[in-house]
Design a protein around this motif. Structure first.
Motif, PDB file in Angstrom:
ATOM      1  N   VAL A 174       1.005   4.354 -15.134  1.00  0.00           N
ATOM      2  CA  VAL A 174       1.574   3.007 -15.261  1.00  0.00           C
ATOM      3  C   VAL A 174       2.642   2.884 -14.190  1.00  0.00           C
ATOM      4  O   VAL A 174       3.567   3.699 -14.121  1.00  0.00           O
ATOM      5  CB  VAL A 174       2.190   2.776 -16.656  1.00  0.00           C
ATOM      6  CG1 VAL A 174       2.837   1.388 -16.723  1.00  0.00           C
ATOM      7  CG2 VAL A 174       1.139   2.924 -17.734  1.00  0.00           C
ATOM      8  N   ARG A 175       2.501   1.880 -13.325  1.00  0.00           N
ATOM      9  CA  ARG A 175       3.440   1.683 -12.207  1.00  0.00           C
ATOM     10  C   ARG A 175       4.317   0.473 -12.502  1.00  0.00           C
ATOM     11  O   ARG A 175       3.807  -0.616 -12.760  1.00  0.00           O
ATOM     12  CB  ARG A 175       2.681   1.481 -10.898  1.00  0.00           C
ATOM     13  CG  ARG A 175       3.542   1.611  -9.644  1.00  0.00           C
ATOM     14  CD  ARG A 175       2.646   1.717  -8.413  1.00  0.00           C
ATOM     15  NE  ARG A 175       3.376   2.192  -7.254  1.00  0.00           N
ATOM     16  CZ  ARG A 175       3.722   1.427  -6.230  1.00  0.00           C
ATOM     17  NH1 ARG A 175       3.403   0.140  -6.221  1.00  0.00           N
ATOM     18  NH2 ARG A 175       4.374   1.933  -5.207  1.00  0.00           N
ATOM     19  N   LEU A 176       5.625   0.639 -12.460  1.00  0.00           N
ATOM     20  CA  LEU A 176       6.580  -0.428 -12.751  1.00  0.00           C
ATOM     21  C   LEU A 176       7.291  -0.835 -11.464  1.00  0.00           C
ATOM     22  O   LEU A 176       7.649   0.018 -10.649  1.00  0.00           O
ATOM     23  CB  LEU A 176       7.598   0.032 -13.793  1.00  0.00           C
ATOM     24  CG  LEU A 176       6.993   0.539 -15.110  1.00  0.00           C
ATOM     25  CD1 LEU A 176       8.088   1.046 -16.034  1.00  0.00           C
ATOM     26  CD2 LEU A 176       6.188  -0.556 -15.786  1.00  0.00           C
ATOM     27  N   MET A 177       7.504  -2.168 -11.277  1.00  0.00           N
ATOM     28  CA  MET A 177       8.076  -2.690 -10.037  1.00  0.00           C
ATOM     29  C   MET A 177       9.078  -3.791 -10.337  1.00  0.00           C
ATOM     30  O   MET A 177       8.874  -4.576 -11.265  1.00  0.00           O
ATOM     31  CB  MET A 177       6.965  -3.265  -9.137  1.00  0.00           C
ATOM     32  CG  MET A 177       5.970  -2.239  -8.636  1.00  0.00           C
ATOM     33  SD  MET A 177       4.420  -2.996  -8.056  1.00  0.00           S
ATOM     34  CE  MET A 177       3.616  -3.293  -9.636  1.00  0.00           C
ATOM     35  N   THR A 178      10.150  -3.858  -9.549  1.00  0.00           N
ATOM     36  CA  THR A 178      11.059  -4.995  -9.615  1.00  0.00           C
ATOM     37  C   THR A 178      10.419  -6.170  -8.875  1.00  0.00           C
ATOM     38  O   THR A 178       9.501  -5.983  -8.067  1.00  0.00           O
ATOM     39  CB  THR A 178      12.418  -4.636  -8.999  1.00  0.00           C
ATOM     40  OG1 THR A 178      12.207  -4.185  -7.656  1.00  0.00           O
ATOM     41  CG2 THR A 178      13.109  -3.537  -9.809  1.00  0.00           C
ATOM     42  N   PRO A 179      10.880  -7.418  -9.117  1.00  0.00           N
ATOM     43  CA  PRO A 179      10.169  -8.589  -8.586  1.00  0.00           C
ATOM     44  C   PRO A 179      10.444  -8.931  -7.127  1.00  0.00           C
ATOM     45  O   PRO A 179      10.043  -9.987  -6.685  1.00  0.00           O
ATOM     46  CB  PRO A 179      10.658  -9.716  -9.510  1.00  0.00           C
ATOM     47  CG  PRO A 179      11.997  -9.292  -9.959  1.00  0.00           C
ATOM     48  CD  PRO A 179      11.942  -7.795 -10.079  1.00  0.00           C
ATOM     49  N   GLY A 180      11.130  -8.109  -6.362  1.00  0.00           N
ATOM     50  CA  GLY A 180      11.393  -8.446  -4.968  1.00  0.00           C
ATOM     51  C   GLY A 180      10.124  -8.652  -4.170  1.00  0.00           C
ATOM     52  O   GLY A 180       9.135  -7.939  -4.359  1.00  0.00           O
ATOM     53  N   GLN A 181      10.130  -9.619  -3.253  1.00  0.00           N
ATOM     54  CA  GLN A 181       8.945  -9.901  -2.458  1.00  0.00           C
ATOM     55  C   GLN A 181       8.835  -8.995  -1.236  1.00  0.00           C
ATOM     56  O   GLN A 181       7.717  -8.731  -0.775  1.00  0.00           O
ATOM     57  CB  GLN A 181       8.954 -11.366  -2.013  1.00  0.00           C
ATOM     58  CG  GLN A 181       8.828 -12.343  -3.171  1.00  0.00           C
ATOM     59  CD  GLN A 181       8.745 -13.778  -2.701  1.00  0.00           C
ATOM     60  OE1 GLN A 181       8.885 -14.064  -1.523  1.00  0.00           O
ATOM     61  NE2 GLN A 181       8.511 -14.682  -3.624  1.00  0.00           N
TER      62      GLN A 181
ATOM     63  N   ILE B  22       4.885   6.453 -14.348  1.00  0.00           N
ATOM     64  CA  ILE B  22       4.774   7.513 -15.337  1.00  0.00           C
ATOM     65  C   ILE B  22       3.327   7.568 -15.779  1.00  0.00           C
ATOM     66  O   ILE B  22       2.671   6.529 -15.928  1.00  0.00           O
ATOM     67  CB  ILE B  22       5.727   7.288 -16.529  1.00  0.00           C
ATOM     68  CG1 ILE B  22       5.678   8.502 -17.457  1.00  0.00           C
ATOM     69  CG2 ILE B  22       5.406   5.995 -17.271  1.00  0.00           C
ATOM     70  CD1 ILE B  22       6.781   8.515 -18.493  1.00  0.00           C
ATOM     71  N   GLY B  23       2.818   8.771 -15.897  1.00  0.00           N
ATOM     72  CA  GLY B  23       1.417   8.910 -16.276  1.00  0.00           C
ATOM     73  C   GLY B  23       1.085  10.355 -16.541  1.00  0.00           C
ATOM     74  O   GLY B  23       1.963  11.211 -16.711  1.00  0.00           O
TER      75      GLY B  23
END
Length: 412
Positions: free
Chosen positions: A301-308, A316-317
């Motif tokens: 699972v890849r988590l990202m902040t909303p910056g363009q 984490i996986g």
């Protein structure tokens, strides 16, 4: 927008409404809201933005909610009237947040912030103070204050004023985005002799340059991506019988293919091969070493902040790893064994947990990043046969730490 058309690109809105009308023309005739929304979208696509605003406003009067206000903001932005576009979005946030989901609210606030960065502030001083202010042909109501602060988009604007018994006045003002402190003074001279009031000629702004293709308020990014990574890995666990292992690192290469489902989250499959070679600091065995090769297959699972452009990323996986351990030069010329027979080739399948944290640069879909990685895996499966029994090579779980440089491409 989960419950409205305001979040969809206009082309998709038009297709959806057109299908509804084909399936049920009678329903379309009795629903003025849908009719006004459909007409407004068609006018917007024809670049008749002022007429489109009239239709979206009529739809809003039929059903006050965020969708028509979003479309009004799009049309005002296409006319470069950023203050009106901001006002429409702020009205949607203030009065109709219950018809918006979290993604719509973030999109609206991001659009407001983007357009506010384009505005300039101009202080206009009028004499007499109750004169009617006219900006680009639009009248502003009288005010008891002689100085008024207005927001204007970058470009050339016509600022004028009129008052009963006075001669109207007008100035051309050029502003740039972010400009502050600009002042305009308009002093209206009394009419002598008094003449009937003359209505000022309506100001016709110069035609704008050919408008670029309108870009509706964007949806949350979605789409596939592929990332390749090169890593350095340091092991913090060694075979139990291998004495005084030196501090050393190995390399790894991996590829990840996944899909971004919304702004903060994505899922991907990772395939990685890592190879680490560790020597011994025992002076009697200067060439003794072992290598461990690991082939890992996992789901992350890849988590990202909303910056363009810049964003922080974390994953984490976990999954399964096939580990193969081999030993080299563990005997001396006297046939003495550095491990006393406890170092034998071993292999096996184990479970692992993977995590990363780092930053990423998005250059129009090209992804470049740097991260710190950790691997926490079982070692019970790494064993060899001796006397009919399986002997495990490690006495505890394996922890490996490292850093990665990655590059890839996103299709969102």
């Amino acid at each position: 927008m989960g419950r409205s058309h305001g979040r969809l690109p206009l082309a998709l809105c038009a297709a959806t409404l057109g299908l509804a009308l084909q399936l049920s023309p009678a329903l379309a005739q009795v629903e003025p809201y849908r009719q006004h929304m459909e007409n407004g979208i068609k006018l917007f696509q024809d670049r008749n933005y002022r007429a489109a605003i009239v239709e979206f406003d009529a739809a809003y009067r039929e059903k006050p909610k965020a969708s028509p206000l979003f479309n009004i903001a799009l049309a005002e932005k296409a006319l470069f009237n950023y203050p009106r576009a901001i006002a429409a979005l702020e009205r949607a946030l203030a009065q109709h947040r219950d018809t918006m989901d979290e993604g719509d609210e973030k999109t609206a606030r991001s659009a407001i912030e983007e357009m506010r960065a384009l505005l300039a502030q101009v202080t206009i001083e009028l004499s007499p103070q109750d004169a009617t202010l006219i900006i680009d042909g639009e009248e502003h109501p009288p005010s008891s204050s002689g100085a008024r602060v207005v927001d204007l988009g970058p470009g050339v604007h016509r600022i004028g004023a009129r008052a009963d018994g006075h001669v109207s006045a007008e100035q051309s003002v050029t502003v740039v985005s972010g400009e502050r402190g600009k002042r305009v003074k308009l002093s209206l001279a009394p009419e002598r002799p008094p003449t009937p009031r003359r209505e000022p000629q309506p100001f016709t702004p110069p035609p704008p340059p050919p408008a670029p293709r309108p870009v509706p308020l964007s949806l949350a990014p979605q789409g596939y991506y592929v990332i390749g990574a090169a890593s350095l890995i340091w092991p913090l666990g060694h075979p139990r019988a291998f004495p005084t292992p030196e501090a050393n690192s190995g390399g790894a290469g991996s590829i990840r293919v996944g899909y971004r489902v919304n702004t903060p989250a994505a899922f991907d499959v990772m395939l990685q091969y890592a190879n680490i070679s560790i020597g011994s600091d025992d002076p009697a065995y200067p060439d003794a070493r072992y290598t461990i090769g690991s082939t890992r297959l996992g789901l992350n699972v890849r988590l990202m902040t909303p910056g363009q452009t810049w964003r922080f990323v974390g994953s984490i996986g976990g999954g399964l790893t096939y580990d193969d351990v081999k030993f080299h030069s563990i005997r001396t010329t006297l046939d003495a064994d550095i491990c006393n027979g406890g170092c034998r080739p071993a292999y096996g399948v184990n479970a692992f947990v993977y995590s990363e944290v780092g930053g990423e640069l998005d250059l129009g879909g090209v992804l470049l990043g740097l991260s710190l990685d950790s691997y926490f895996q079982s070692s019970r499966g790494i064993s060899y046969r001796q006397g009919g029994e399986d002997i495990t090579l490690y006495k505890s779980v394996l922890l490996q730490l490292g850093g990665s440089l990655h590059a890839g491409y996103a299709f969102w």
